[in-house]
Design a protein around this motif. Structure first.
Motif, mmCIF file in Angstrom:
data_model
loop_
_atom_site.group_PDB
_atom_site.id
_atom_site.type_symbol
_atom_site.label_atom_id
_atom_site.label_comp_id
_atom_site.label_asym_id
_atom_site.label_seq_id
_atom_site.Cartn_x
_atom_site.Cartn_y
_atom_site.Cartn_z
ATOM 1 N N TYR A 1 0.244 -17.679 -8.788
ATOM 2 C CA TYR A 1 -1.011 -18.199 -9.346
ATOM 3 C C TYR A 1 -1.477 -17.200 -10.394
ATOM 4 N N VAL B 1 -0.120 -22.678 -11.773
ATOM 5 C CA VAL B 1 0.479 -22.358 -10.473
ATOM 6 C C VAL B 1 1.941 -22.776 -10.479
ATOM 7 N N TRP C 1 4.983 -23.267 -7.521
ATOM 8 C CA TRP C 1 5.409 -23.219 -6.124
ATOM 9 C C TRP C 1 6.920 -23.378 -6.120
ATOM 10 N N VAL D 1 -5.969 -25.829 -5.045
ATOM 11 C CA VAL D 1 -4.596 -25.669 -5.521
ATOM 12 C C VAL D 1 -3.634 -26.482 -4.660
ATOM 13 N N TYR E 1 -4.764 -23.936 -0.002
ATOM 14 C CA TYR E 1 -4.861 -22.782 -0.900
ATOM 15 C C TYR E 1 -6.034 -23.063 -1.832
ATOM 16 N N ASP F 1 -9.289 -21.498 -4.347
ATOM 17 C CA ASP F 1 -9.879 -20.436 -5.160
ATOM 18 C C ASP F 1 -11.382 -20.724 -5.200
#
Length: 303
Positions: free
Chosen positions: A69, A92, A94, A157, A177, A179
């Motif tokens: 991130y 982001v 993954w 996220v 996840y 923020d």
């Protein structure tokens, strides 16, 4: 509803990784059951290009997923499958390493030479250790942001929160996840699934987290934003907060507000055999992975 107790708060430790990148590690490489399914969390934040520009040259992964991130600057990446790209501020990635991948990540500063991002490692369960590798690259504009009436802002996220779902999907740990920004003096209660392990990582401002045994979360000594809080109980920049069981956390933001990641996931509860960038279930599987690295059979055909 039950407030999750704060089991521990600890400062991230300064370390070197890759080809000499200076970063802070909140946890990793010991007690893998502590935050199962999560294995490692790094905060790479630097104002000087010489502290990060050598980056993370070609290296292998197997048996895990890595979550990158980026907050400022960018990260160029490439892998043994032919993928390549660039993550910018707010983006982001993954990556499911699965059966094995070789990749590199090279950070670049912004116009002022600053770089800031995070990387989280999530374990894969036994039946997915050798799954086909894949990437999910998500641009900042795709990540939903929710603004509450009191000014609290949440970027989703991964997972679902307050009726919004993050764009990353199909993740083995089924994580959440977030923020989160909470304005100065605001006290906020946030839901967390009862059956998940959870932690917070503060990277701006400060906050106190309420404990189940003390619903206020603090000893009342000083007034902040209309509520009294004990500043000695405030946790600040680069602090990991590890929670016990419950279905919500309560946060009291400090005088400058607080920004933190709130991450949770369902524990796998399987044996962990771990060396460097490879995480398997047994020592023999780990040895096999390194034999394959040496003899050139590490990368498997897609299936």
């Amino acid at each position: 509803m039950s407030i999750r107790p704060t089991l521990e708060t600890r400062a991230a430790m300064e370390t070197l990784e890759g080809a000499g990148v200076k970063l802070h590690r909140a946890f990793g490489f010991h007690k893998p059951s502590e935050l199962d399914p999560f294995l490692l969390f790094d905060d790479f934040r630097n104002d000087s290009p010489e502290d990060f520009q050598k980056g993370f040259p070609w290296h292998p992964h197997r048996g895990i997923e890595t979550i990158t991130y980026v907050l400022s600057g960018s990260v160029e990446h490439a892998d043994s499958l032919g993928n390549q790209g660039k993550l910018g501020a707010g983006d982001v990635q993954w990556m499911t390493a699965g059966s094995g991948i070789l990749h590199q990540e090279m950070p670049q500063g912004n116009m002022s030479g600053q770089m800031h991002g995070f990387q989280l490692w999530a374990n894969l369960p036994r039946d997915l250790k050798m799954t086909t590798p894949r990437y999910q690259d998500v641009e900042a504009k795709e990540i939903p942001e929710i603004i509450d009436d009191d000014g609290t802002a949440v970027r989703v996220v991964v997972g679902e929160f307050w009726g919004k779902r993050g764009p990353v999907d199909g993740i083995a740990a089924d994580p959440q996840y977030l923020d989160i920004w909470i304005p100065p003096g605001v006290k906020k209660t946030l839901p967390v699934d009862t059956y998940r392990r959870a932690f917070a990582y503060i990277f701006e401002g400060s906050a106190a987290f309420a404990d189940a045994s003390a619903p206020t979360g603090v000893l009342l000594e000083k007034e902040v934003g209309g509520e009294e809080v004990n500043i000695r109980d405030m946790s600040g920049n680069r602090t990991l907060v590890r929670f016990g069981t419950g279905d919500e956390i309560t946060v009291q933001a400090g005088e400058e507000g607080v920004r933190f990641l709130l991450i949770s996931g369902a524990p796998i509860q399987e044996p962990v055999a771990w060396h460097g960038p490879i995480v398997m279930n047994t020592g023999e599987e780990l040895q096999q992975a390194f034999r394959e690295l040496r003899n050139g059979t590490f990368i498997k055909p897609a299936h």
